[in-house]
Design a protein around this motif. Structure first.
Motif, short mmCIF file in Angstrom:
data_model
loop_
_atom_site.label_atom_id
_atom_site.label_comp_id
_atom_site.label_asym_id
_atom_site.label_seq_id
_atom_site.Cartn_x
_atom_site.Cartn_y
_atom_site.Cartn_z
N THR A 1 0.83 -1.21 0.00
CA THR A 1 0.00 0.00 0.00
C THR A 1 0.86 1.25 0.00
OG1 THR A 1 -1.77 -1.17 1.18
CG2 THR A 1 -1.78 1.24 1.27
N GLN A 2 1.94 1.24 0.80
CA GLN A 2 2.86 2.38 0.84
C GLN A 2 3.48 2.63 -0.54
OE1 GLN A 2 6.14 1.82 3.52
NE2 GLN A 2 6.91 3.91 3.28
N ALA A 3 3.87 1.57 -1.23
CA ALA A 3 4.48 1.71 -2.54
C ALA A 3 3.47 2.23 -3.56
CB ALA A 3 5.07 0.38 -3.00
N MET A 4 2.25 1.69 -3.53
CA MET A 4 1.25 2.11 -4.50
C MET A 4 0.82 3.56 -4.27
SD MET A 4 0.79 -0.38 -6.57
CE MET A 4 -0.76 0.06 -7.35
N VAL A 5 0.66 3.97 -3.02
CA VAL A 5 0.32 5.36 -2.73
C VAL A 5 1.43 6.30 -3.18
CG1 VAL A 5 -0.13 7.01 -0.85
CG2 VAL A 5 -1.26 4.78 -0.86
N GLN A 6 2.69 5.85 -3.02
CA GLN A 6 3.82 6.66 -3.48
C GLN A 6 3.78 6.82 -5.01
OE1 GLN A 6 6.34 8.36 -1.68
NE2 GLN A 6 6.58 9.19 -3.73
N LEU A 7 3.45 5.74 -5.71
CA LEU A 7 3.33 5.82 -7.16
C LEU A 7 2.17 6.75 -7.55
CD1 LEU A 7 3.94 2.11 -8.27
CD2 LEU A 7 5.52 4.05 -8.42
N ALA A 8 1.08 6.68 -6.79
CA ALA A 8 -0.04 7.57 -7.07
C ALA A 8 0.35 9.03 -6.81
CB ALA A 8 -1.24 7.17 -6.21
N GLN A 9 1.11 9.27 -5.73
CA GLN A 9 1.58 10.63 -5.45
C GLN A 9 2.49 11.12 -6.56
OE1 GLN A 9 0.80 12.76 -2.91
NE2 GLN A 9 2.08 14.26 -3.96
N ASN A 10 3.33 10.24 -7.06
CA ASN A 10 4.22 10.60 -8.16
C ASN A 10 3.41 10.95 -9.41
OD1 ASN A 10 7.09 10.53 -9.33
ND2 ASN A 10 6.00 9.14 -10.70
N ALA A 11 2.33 10.18 -9.65
CA ALA A 11 1.47 10.48 -10.80
C ALA A 11 0.77 11.82 -10.64
CB ALA A 11 0.45 9.35 -10.99
N VAL A 12 0.35 12.14 -9.41
CA VAL A 12 -0.30 13.42 -9.16
C VAL A 12 0.66 14.58 -9.43
CG1 VAL A 12 -1.30 14.90 -7.35
CG2 VAL A 12 -2.01 12.50 -7.55
N GLN A 13 1.92 14.43 -9.02
CA GLN A 13 2.91 15.49 -9.18
C GLN A 13 3.20 15.76 -10.66
OE1 GLN A 13 6.36 14.37 -6.94
NE2 GLN A 13 5.39 14.76 -4.94
N HIS A 14 2.96 14.79 -11.54
CA HIS A 14 3.32 14.96 -12.94
C HIS A 14 2.10 14.98 -13.86
CE1 HIS A 14 6.99 13.43 -10.97
NE2 HIS A 14 7.60 14.27 -11.81
N THR A 15 0.97 15.29 -13.28
CA THR A 15 -0.24 15.52 -14.08
C THR A 15 -0.90 16.80 -13.59
OG1 THR A 15 -1.50 14.12 -12.54
CG2 THR A 15 -0.66 13.07 -14.55
N VAL A 16 -1.92 17.21 -14.28
CA VAL A 16 -2.66 18.44 -13.92
C VAL A 16 -4.10 18.04 -13.66
CG1 VAL A 16 -1.12 19.93 -15.24
CG2 VAL A 16 -3.12 18.94 -16.35
N PRO A 17 -4.84 18.92 -12.95
CA PRO A 17 -6.24 18.59 -12.69
C PRO A 17 -7.00 18.28 -13.97
CG PRO A 17 -5.57 20.46 -11.36
CD PRO A 17 -4.43 20.18 -12.28
N GLY A 18 -7.79 17.21 -13.88
CA GLY A 18 -8.58 16.78 -15.01
C GLY A 18 -7.97 15.61 -15.75
#
Length: 497
Positions: free
Chosen positions: A376-393
């Motif tokens: 779960t920690q690894a997957m949330v980190q990957l999700a956080q990484n995806a959030v940092q490199h995308t924009v809303p929408g």
């Protein structure tokens, strides 16, 4: 303790394993060879005594039988005179080597007429028929057999007394054997055995020294390598030859060196990384504190900046400690986990990270052995990484699936796919390293220290056969997947069917 006292401290001399093995080998062989030689001598002496006893009994029995049944050839009648009986019997005998056959008369036992003596190969000075005191002692003895101890040499004897009238013996037949030369031959055999044993010990010493040296050579190499090891040089290894216990020791030592080298490398990397990454926020904090004035607004802004930098330092330290802990065997604790439930939990936690279009893609069904908290920690980190490199929408998809089958070595893949700018090929090999970030195509750089993907890789590799994969998302973007070497239970049942 002064230097003069140190000069008088006795230095313990160490005896090498090679010498100790050789000494024990020689001691055991010496005891064994001495026991063999002594036992052989004892057996040979017992054999000599047995043969002598048999010889004496045979000669005495022959005379007793002749006395009972023999007749005088001159008269054809039974013998009436003891002297005549002894003379006729001895004329018909032929003594064995070292043997004397004698007839002793009661009237004069000190004298042994030549006609009443048969002897053969008796050494000079030893014949019993020339020893008056010895003959008298044997004649007067109440025993029928015994040993006469003399300075000239012991004599084994047997006696058959002749008492026709039932009173005192009128004469006696004596058979005597000189065992001296037999004993000398036994002693010669004993000396030969001792000489052979000495030669065997010398040969054993040479062969044992060479063999022990060859066997213990890897041990000496281990000792030399251990003495030469330093924190700066852990590259030395022991050459492994053969498949015995010594080779296993060398392999174990080399494996230990591999672990030590990895541990020291991780320690140096941790120190270097911490020093490199913490130097900047420390400098910022110190600079702001040194320039902080008395203006309340300025002080409030300085405190805010300092607090932000301290929070970043805290995150860096926590991430570095987590990576250091990844080297421990208890970093992950696998347990049976339902994949569908785990995927759903990750999706629920991840969608609060940012205003994105979150999608729960395919979900693997079944049970697998993994650490749910670390995954779960690894997957949330990957999700956080995806959030940092995308924009809303923009969309971010989270899912899990099974790759292959039980027969083909089935694996589980949990992934996060975004629709951002993707990862440039030259960055794909470095973004999982510590403090490394992608280039401009991956979007704006976040406030992280570049440890997130390193943590994800450490968690994946902490599981059996685990790894992190990066691939392009169809339609644009990047997909990060945690791949584990495990197979869900329903798929196993399907393969069995």
């Amino acid at each position: 303790m002064s230097d003069s006292d140190l000069d008088h401290v006795p230095v313990r001399r160490r005896i090498s394993a090679r010498v100790r093995i050789l000494l024990w080998l020689l001691l055991v062989m010496a005891v064994a060879l001495a026991a063999v030689a002594t036992t052989t001598r004892s057996i040979l002496l017992r054999d000599v005594d047995s043969r002598v006893s048999g010889l004496l009994a045979q000669e005495a029995g022959e005379f007793a039988n002749f006395e009972e049944r023999g007749v005088d050839p001159a008269t054809g009648e039974r013998f009436t005179e003891p002297g005549r009986l002894l003379k006729v019997f001895l004329e018909r005998q032929y003594a064995d080597p070292d043997e004397e056959l004698m007839g002793l008369l009661a009237g004069n036992p000190d004298a042994a007429p030549a006609k009443l003596v048969q002897d053969r190969e008796i050494p000079a000075g030893l014949p019993l028929h020339q020893d008056e005191a010895g003959r008298r002692q044997i004649f007067d003895s109440a025993e029928s057999t015994g040993t006469l101890h003399r300075a000239a040499g012991d004599v084994r004897w047997a006696k058959v007394a002749i008492a026709r009238s039932g009173g005192d013996p009128e004469a006696a037949f004596v058979v005597a054997f000189h065992p001296g030369r037999e004993h000398d031959r036994v002693d010669e055999v004993f000396r030969i055995l001792l000489a052979i044993s000495g030669v065997a010990l010398l040969m054993t010493t040479g062969i044992g020294w060479v063999v022990a040296g060859r066997i213990l050579k890897p041990v000496r190499l281990v000792r030399t390598a251990a003495a030469q090891l330093t924190e700066q040089d852990l590259t030395r290894r022991i050459p492994v030859r053969g498949h015995d216990d010594i080779a296993a020791l060398a392999e174990t030592f080399n494996a230990m060196l591999d672990r030590l080298e990895g541990a020291f490398a991780a320690q140096r990397e941790f120190v270097d990384d911490a020093g490199h990454e913490l130097r900047t926020p420390i400098t910022i904090v110190r600079g702001h504190l040194e320039l902080m004035g008395d203006d309340p607004a300025e002080r409030e802004e300085t405190v805010r900046l300092v607090t932000d930098e301290l929070d970043r330092m805290s995150r860096i330290v926590e991430d570095l400690l987590l990576l250091a802990k990844a080297e421990r065997p208890d970093f992950v604790t696998p347990e049976p986990v339902q994949l569908a439930e785990l995927t759903a939990d990750v999706f629920v936690k991840a969608r609060t990270l940012g205003d994105r279009h979150w999608e729960l893609a395919e979900v693997a069904d079944g049970e697998a052995q993994l650490d749910p908290q670390r995954i779960t920690q690894a997957m949330v980190q990957l999700a956080q990484n995806a959030v940092q490199h995308t924009v809303p929408g923009q969309s971010i998809r989270i899912g899990s699936r099974v790759i292959g089958s039980r027969v083909a070595g089935g694996r589980i893949e949990l992934y996060v796919a975004d629709s951002g700018p993707g990862v440039q090929p030259q960055d794909a090999e470095v973004i999982f390293e510590r403090f490394r970030r992608g280039t401009s195509r991956r979007g704006t750089r976040g406030s992280g220290a570049g440890l997130g993907l390193s943590i994800v890789r450490a968690i994946a590799e902490g599981h059996r056969g685990g790894k992190v994969r990066l691939r392009q998302t169809p339609g644009g973007g990047a997909t990060f997947a945690v791949v584990l070497d495990s197979v869900p239970e329903p798929l196993l049942e399907a393969d069995r069917a």
